[in-house]
Each structure stands twice: as structure tokens, then as C-alpha cells.
Design a protein around this motif. Structure first.
Motif, mmCIF file in Angstrom:
data_model
loop_
_atom_site.group_PDB
_atom_site.id
_atom_site.type_symbol
_atom_site.label_atom_id
_atom_site.label_comp_id
_atom_site.label_asym_id
_atom_site.label_seq_id
_atom_site.Cartn_x
_atom_site.Cartn_y
_atom_site.Cartn_z
ATOM 1 N N PHE A 101 11.056 20.456 57.143
ATOM 2 C CA PHE A 101 11.016 21.302 55.938
ATOM 3 C C PHE A 101 9.712 21.155 55.164
ATOM 4 O O PHE A 101 9.697 21.223 53.939
ATOM 5 C CB PHE A 101 12.181 20.987 54.989
ATOM 6 N N LEU A 114 5.880 25.896 48.971
ATOM 7 C CA LEU A 114 6.513 26.914 48.124
ATOM 8 C C LEU A 114 6.445 26.510 46.657
ATOM 9 O O LEU A 114 6.239 27.355 45.773
ATOM 10 C CB LEU A 114 7.971 27.122 48.552
ATOM 11 N N PHE A 152 7.325 23.098 54.715
ATOM 12 C CA PHE A 152 6.900 24.298 53.991
ATOM 13 C C PHE A 152 7.532 24.407 52.617
ATOM 14 O O PHE A 152 7.066 25.182 51.787
ATOM 15 C CB PHE A 152 7.236 25.555 54.809
ATOM 16 N N THR A 153 8.607 23.634 52.368
ATOM 17 C CA THR A 153 9.254 23.739 51.055
ATOM 18 C C THR A 153 8.323 23.247 49.952
ATOM 19 O O THR A 153 8.363 23.732 48.835
ATOM 20 C CB THR A 153 10.574 22.944 51.002
ATOM 21 N N MET A 154 7.483 22.271 50.272
ATOM 22 C CA MET A 154 6.551 21.745 49.261
ATOM 23 C C MET A 154 5.485 22.783 48.925
ATOM 24 O O MET A 154 5.088 22.949 47.771
ATOM 25 C CB MET A 154 5.877 20.469 49.785
#
Lengths: 360, 383
Positions: A73, A79, A75-77
Motif C-alpha cells: 500500500f 495520496l 501509494f496511500t502515502m
């Protein structure tokens, strides 16, 4: 103005354009920066070019891979860096950002949004990219042998030499031309005179291979009149298509790229000549394959940015090709350009976009 | 856009008899068979799964191209954390709705037995807080906050688990088939992350789910009833920030509102017949009932407690048994979407809701930050 080639479900398409592009200065390492910190300036730059704010954007899509970040995950950071508040309409592909742009393009086609922010990033410096990319291979039969990306590219290069399509001096010339072109590209990692170097994996020398580095890029897309409001000379996407080939190298002709040719046909490339081509060819030998598949003549300016031989931030390098081609149009250096992105070993998956400026 | 083919694998803890490629192909072939189409009829493939570390294969769409008949076609790989199964279907929907392709195969999977999901979630990263307690440890405090905020009695969670596990007995594809399940057994199960008990958590499953999506022309040729999309949306918000409401995230409310607007839903409680909702821990049923607008704030648990969400209730929730009974993580969102479509096609078998005309499929992911939903109907949209 010409429309893209007929598709399986022809229907009304909207005119969609690249209206802004920004990228980092690509570097061998960026230890002092997190991925989000690396990405943030690029996001600010691309928004500033259009005067848009995050809350003005209709759809956001990104491309990256957890395997570079070394965490699930990841890519959540990123975002969080976008500033997704109030909540935004957003998606992510675990692919090069060129495919994130493709997803955004389809979203704009539906009419659900008029603008899209697309970004991609990758830091290869924390690990060994040659080892990491082996994890893309068939997990049962091939990956356990750890064949690395340079070795696989060398197989392809040798096949090309054996077929009489190229030779080592010709490959060296590709690398030299690319890095000479990159002297005008302040973002490039390798510029100017670069030695051919020792063999990395025969017949590829270090000079035939891309630099390993970290970087990010972002693009803004807009539909119809919105594009003209945001940009003096939008780079209209006349067609975009991508195709994948079999994974097993043994069932592919490595000297050819039928997926590139098919994507180019579907994107309408062969309807009229282009003046510029930004090819995502990390290895000098891959340019040989792509030139043939795309039927590029000598009159085409290939990789005026220096291409992936000058900077190859994994997961962003394909999106950068689209951004560079669009920038050429926006600045008036090109009227019809092609951009190409690739994924997988030995050009397994390929995307082709055809961009045009308004007639002058 | 219409759904004309649906296929799932029988979800189990470990499918040792097939590779990842074999697993996804099984679901895809079932979806094709349902649509009475062949690989040649498919124009593009859109695939989704949760983190690559869960199986240890980086960008597996490359390896899976052959198994999914994608050679020579476009293939996209979506990853939006736990909501990915829903997002993947919506990306595929856009290919049809945007008239890029006529017929698209979309598929999501997870083969958790190939690796260790807890390990995949717990890789140590400098300067970031580790998620050492797994997903339950992250969500338990938010459940506790819901209980405190609403005054819900602490028996509600076990009611949801008991209901979903009984519903799963009617779904041949569900992972957990606990034939001897009782409410007392759920309540007596060990406390894992207070207030979440063992029997109130989802299992780890191997499984895949596939759908064939097509345009009106394709739907007209379909041998079986189509499920029509009336609305679909995605919303995201940051993981952590001071203003975030973990009990009822704004992104979930906004996403639902967008779907209802597209579908012309004025009152979801009245206008929607059933819901397949992403409930990995039982308390998320009452929480999402409020977040999705089926109940006023603080009232969701009352719907659950009064039996409204039972299979024979006024608003059935998770007729299939839900994520609580089947959780191949990357596929779980798509299973919700597919089960919603099965219901409006009248093909949900023993867990069919009589007269289901409009059904909501819901997925969420990350730290309650990614949402994807679609509303499907038995009739094509009028506009």
C-alpha cells in the motif's frame, strides 16, 4: 482533424489533451527524500502551470509499485501528499504512469470529469532494481532462477544481432545520440559523452543500459474547451492504445514487437507521419525493435529528450515520454508526435499515444 | 453498461491444486460460460488484486496475460488497497461506458496461501508507524468509538457474524461453511482485538471473481438476464489527518451520494432492495449502514438488531455471507459487486432475495480511505 481509428464499439469520443507536465531532476539516489517529498514539488509545478487546485481536478490517477517502496500500500502515502481533502475521485494502477494516464483518459471519455491529474513515481535507489524486477517473472518456473532485467535485455539484443537487425557499433550510436540529445534536458540523469563501458551482459555494455535512478512526473489532462482554457497549445490525444504479449520469452519473437505495432495501428499512428517520437526503450537494442514496429523513418526526431537511456525512473519513465512529447507540441516544436511506454521483460507490454497540436 | 457473465471460484483457505494462473483462469472461464462467450469475444482485460507482497509476485498481470487470454489485447492492472475489487470493475466499466471497447473481462483475485498476508502488511519501514497488530488492531479502536458514540449494546457485532455465517451456508462458493454455527458460539469465541472476537473477523481465502461487462448491443445478445449499472463511483481521502472521522468517513458518504445521484435514488432505505457491503469485521455492518445513508447517524445498529438486515428482512445485507465468510482480499470488493449483479439477475440461488430490482455493491480499503460502489438494476437505465 482526424479521429482515432475505429474501435470495437465506435461512439462519440471527446477531444482530450495533455495541458501540463512536470518532472523531477532524476538522480541516482535521493536518500534524503521520501517518495512523497520527491513527488510533492512535481504536483505543485503541474498544478501551477494550469492555475488549478487539487479541489478543481475531476479525477486523479497514479502509477507506482509497492516492490520499489518495499512496503504494501505504498501509494496511500503519496495520496496524502496530493491533499485528498475534501475527498477526491481517485484511482491507482500498479503500472507505469502511462497506464494511469490511459485510465484517466477513459474516465474523461465517459464525461464524468473534465480534468484529470496523473502522476507516477519510483525510487530504484534503495534496492537492487535488477533483482527486484526478477519478481515480475513467472513465480513458479522462472522467478526462482532470478534472471535479471539486463540479462533478459541482452538475450533480446543478441537475437537482434543474430537476425542482422543491428550490431554493437549501431547500438553504441543509439546510446550516444540519446545522451547527446539529453544535454538540452536539465532533468536528465546521464548527459553528453558517456563511455560505452564494459560488457554488462554480452552483447550489452553499460552504455547500452539505462541509468538507475529515482524520479517522479505528473501530467494534467483536460477535455474539449477546458483544455483550451488551461493551455495555449494543448497536445490533443488523437489515439491511445496498449497491448500485451505472452509472458514466456520462448514463445515470442524477441526481434519484433507485434503489441507495439497493433497499439500503434489502433492509436491511428500510421494514418499520417509524425515528426517526433518519444520511445520508452531502456536498452539501446530496444529502440531498434520499436523503430521497426513503428515504421519510423529517418525524418522522425527520436527521443529528443534523451529517452530512457538518459533517465529511467521506473514507473514514471513511460509517463515522462507522453509528457515530453506533449511539451514539444505545447512549445511548437512538434505538430504530431508519438509517445510510447513499455512494461515487462523485453517489451512485453506496450502503449502508444498519438498527440497533435492544433493546425498552425 | 451491463454485466452478462459472472464467475467465482469456490473460496477456500488454500487452493493447493492450482497455480495463481489456474485460479484466475477458473473464475474467468466460468464468467465466459455464463455469458456464453469465448476468449475471442473479449476486447480487453482489467485485473485487480491487493498488494503484490501478498503472493510475492510483482505486477502479476505480466505473468497472467497468457492465462487470461489477454495476449494481443489491452490489459490494465488496478490497485486501490481493499477497495480494489470494486475499483477494478469500475475501471473496466469506464472502458465500455467511454466506448473504448465493447466487451471487457474484469477479474480480481487473491491467493493468500502463496505467502503470508500479515507479513506482507508488516514490512518494517523507517519513519512510519508499523501495523504490528494487523488489520484488526487498526480497526478495533474505531469500532469502540462507534459503540461509545451511539450507545450500541455490545451484542450487535455477534448478531452480524451469526447472520452472515448462516447466509454463507446458502452460497456454494463461500469459504466458511459453519454448519453448526450458533449465536452462543460466536459470543463465546476468543476476544482478538477487543471488542472484536475471533468469529467476528473475516477468514483468509484463496479465490477469484470475474465478470464480463458489455454495452447495450452486447447485452441484447446475452442468453441470460443482464445486470445494468445505474451508478458507480470512487472516492478517496487521506489515511491520517486531524479532521478524519474513522467511524463514518466523508469519502464513503460522498461516494454513496454520487452513486445515488447517478441512479436517481432519493431514499436509499426505500429505493434499494439489498446491499452487498464490505464488512471484514462484524461491527462494520451498522457503521456502514449509517455511512451509506440507510440509517440516521447512531441508528444503524438498531436496523441490525431488529433483523432488518437478515436474508428475509426488509433490507438484506450480505446475502452471500459477505467478507466475514469469504475474504480473498483483492477479490472481496469484486465479489460484492458481482453478488449485487447476481441478485438483480435473479441468479443468486438459495441466497436470492425475492424481487431484488436494485442492489448496491460496496467496497472500501486502506485505513477506511478508499471507497468504490456501484448500484445495479434489473432494468436498463432510462437515460
Amino acid at each position: 482533424m482526424q479521429r482515432p481509428a475505429p474501435r470495437s464499439a465506435p461512439g462519440p469520443l471527446r477531444d482530450i489533451a495533455v495541458v501540463a507536465f512536470a518532472q523531477t531532476d532524476h538522480r541516482r539516489t535521493s536518500d534524503e527524500l521520501s517518495e512523497v517529498e520527491m513527488l510533492m514539488p512535481v504536483l505543485h509545478q503541474v498544478l501551477a502551470q494550469t492555475g488549478l487546485k487539487t479541489s478543481d481536478i475531476g479525477f486523479t490517477c497514479s502509477g507506482s509499485t509497492d516492490y520499489l517502496a518495499g512496503r504494501a500500500f505504498s501509494f496511500t502515502m503519496a495520496l496524502d501528499g496530493v491533499g485528498a481533502w475534501p475527498p477526491i475521485s481517485e484511482s491507482h494502477v500498479e503500472m507505469d504512469g502511462a497506464w494511469a494516464l490511459y485510465e484517466a483518459w477513459t474516465k474523461l471519455l465517459t464525461g464524468d470529469a473534465d480534468t484529470a491529474l496523473v502522476y507516477a513515481y519510483g525510487k530504484s535507489s534503495p534496492g537492487s532494481i535488477r533483482d527486484v524486477l526478477t519478481r515480475q517473472l513467472d513465480p513458479y518456473y522462472v522467478a526462482p532462477l532470478w534472471p535479471d532485467s539486463v540479462a533478459l535485455a541482452a538475450l533480446q539484443a543478441q537475437a537482434l544481432i543474430d537476425a542482422g537487425d543491428t550490431d554493437e557499433p549501431a547500438l553504441a550510436a543509439v546510446a550516444t545520440r540519446s545522451r547527446t540529445a539529453a544535454t538540452d534536458n536539465s532533468h536528465a540523469q546521464l548527459r553528453g559523452s558517456v563511455p560505452r563501458g564494459e560488457y554488462a551482459v554480452r552483447p550489452l555494455r553499460t552504455g547500452d543500459c539505462p541509468p538507475i535512478g529515482d524520479g517522479a512526473a505528473a501530467v494534467i489532462l483536460a477535455a474539449g474547451e477546458r483544455a483550451r482554457e488551461l493551455c495555449e497549445r494543448p497536445a490533443w490525444i488523437r489515439g491511445i492504445d496498449h497491448r500485451i504479449e505472452a509472458h514466456g520469452l520462448g514463445v515470442r519473437d524477441l526481434t519484433d514487437s507485434p503489441s507495439t505495432r497493433l497499439a500503434a495501428e489502433r492509436a491511428g499512428l500510421f494514418e499520417r507521419p509524425v515528426d517526433t517520437a518519444e520511445l520508452h526503450a531502456p536498452f539501446s537494442s530496444q529502440e531498434v525493435v520499436l523503430r521497426k514496429a513503428l515504421r519510423l523513418g529517418d525524418g522522425v526526431d527520436v527521443n529528443p529528450s534523451g529517452g530512457a537511456l538518459a533517465a529511467n525512473p521506473v514507473m514514471a519513465a513511460g509517463l515522462i515520454r507522453i509528457g515530453e512529447a506533449a511539451d514539444r507540441i505545447r512549445r511548437g516544436h512538434s505538430d504530431r508526435a508519438l509517445a510510447h511506454a513499455t512494461s515487462g521483460p523485453c517489451l512485453q507490454q506496450n502503449l502508444v499515444a498519438v498527440l497533435e497540436g492544433d493546425p498552425r | 453498461m451491463a454485466v452478462v457473465g459472472i464467475g467465482q471460484t469456490k473460496h477456500v483457505a488454500a487452493r493447493r491444486d492450482v497455480s495463481i494462473a489456474g485460479l484466475v483462469r477458473e473464475a474467468a472461464q466460468r464468467a465466459l460460460a455464463d455469458a456464453e462467450l469465448t476468449w475471442a469475444d473479449i476486447d480487453a482485460v482489467v485485473i485487480g488484486k491487493a498488494p503484490d507482497f501478498f503472493e510475492g509476485v510483482m505486477m502479476p498481470e505480466l505473468y497472467l496475460a497468457d492465462a487470461l487470454g489477454a495476449v494481443g489485447k489491452p490489459m490494465l492492472r488496478v490497485h486501490t488497497a481493499g477497495s480494489v475489487g470494486g475499483s477494478t470493475a469500475l475501471v473496466a466499466t469506464n472502458l465500455v461506458a467511454g466506448r473504448v471497447h465493447g466487451t471487457v473481462l474484469t477479474l480480481a483475485y487473491e491467493k493468500q496461501s502463496e505467502s503470508n498476508a500479515m507479513w506482507g502488511l508488516s514490512l518494517p519501514i523507517p519513519f512510519q508507524q508499523p501495523l504490528l497488530a494487523g488489520a484488526g488492531g487498526f480497526f478495533a479502536p474505531h469500532v469502540r468509538a462507534y459503540m461509545r458514540r451511539t450507545g450500541a449494546p455490545d451484542t450487535v457485532g455477534s448478531l452480524v457474524a451469526y447472520k452472515d455465517r448462516r447466509n454463507a451456508l446458502k452460497n456454494p462458493y463461500a469459504h466458511l461453511h459453519e454448519h453448526d454455527i450458533t449465536l452462543e458460539k460466536v459470543q463465546a469465541s476468543p476476544m482478538l482485538w477487543d471488542p472484536i472476537r475471533y468469529s467476528e473477523t473475516c477468514p483468509s481465502s484463496d479465490g477469484a471473481c470475474a465478470m464480463v461487462l458489455t454495452d447495450r448491443a452486447g447485452a441484447a445478445r446475452s442468453p441470460r438476464p443482464a445486470a445494468w449499472m445505474h451508478g458507480g463511483a470512487m472516492r478517496s481521502e487521506p489515511t491520517l489527518f486531524a479532521g478524519k472521522d474513522f467511524v463514518s468517513p466523508q469519502a464513503g458518504k460522498d461516494c454513496a451520494a454520487d452513486v445515488y445521484r447517478q441512479a436517481g435514488i432519493a431514499d436509499p432505505r426505500r429505493d434499494i432492495d439489498a446491499v452487498e457491503m464490505y464488512v471484514p469485521f462484524s461491527w462494520y455492518e451498522p457503521m456502514w449502514l449509517e455511512n451509506l445513508g440507510f440509517a440516521d447517524e447512531g441508528e444503524g445498529w438498531k436496523l441490525t438488531e431488529s433483523g432488518v438486515t437478515e436474508l428475509d428482512g426488509d433490507l438484506p445485507v450480505n446475502m452471500s455471507g459477505g467478507v466475514l465468510s469469504t475474504n480473498p482480499i483483492g477479490a472481496s470488493g469484486m465479489i460484492r459487486f458481482a453478488e449485487a449483479a447476481l441478485q438483480v439477475r435473479g441468479q443468486a440461488g438459495e441466497h436470492q432475495v425475492e424481487g431484488a430490482r436494485r442492489v448496491l455493491g460496496h467496497a472500501y480499503g486502506g485505513g477506511s480511505q478508499f471507497f468504490s460502489m456501484w448500484l445495479v438494476g434489473a432494468e436498463p437505465p432510462t437515460s
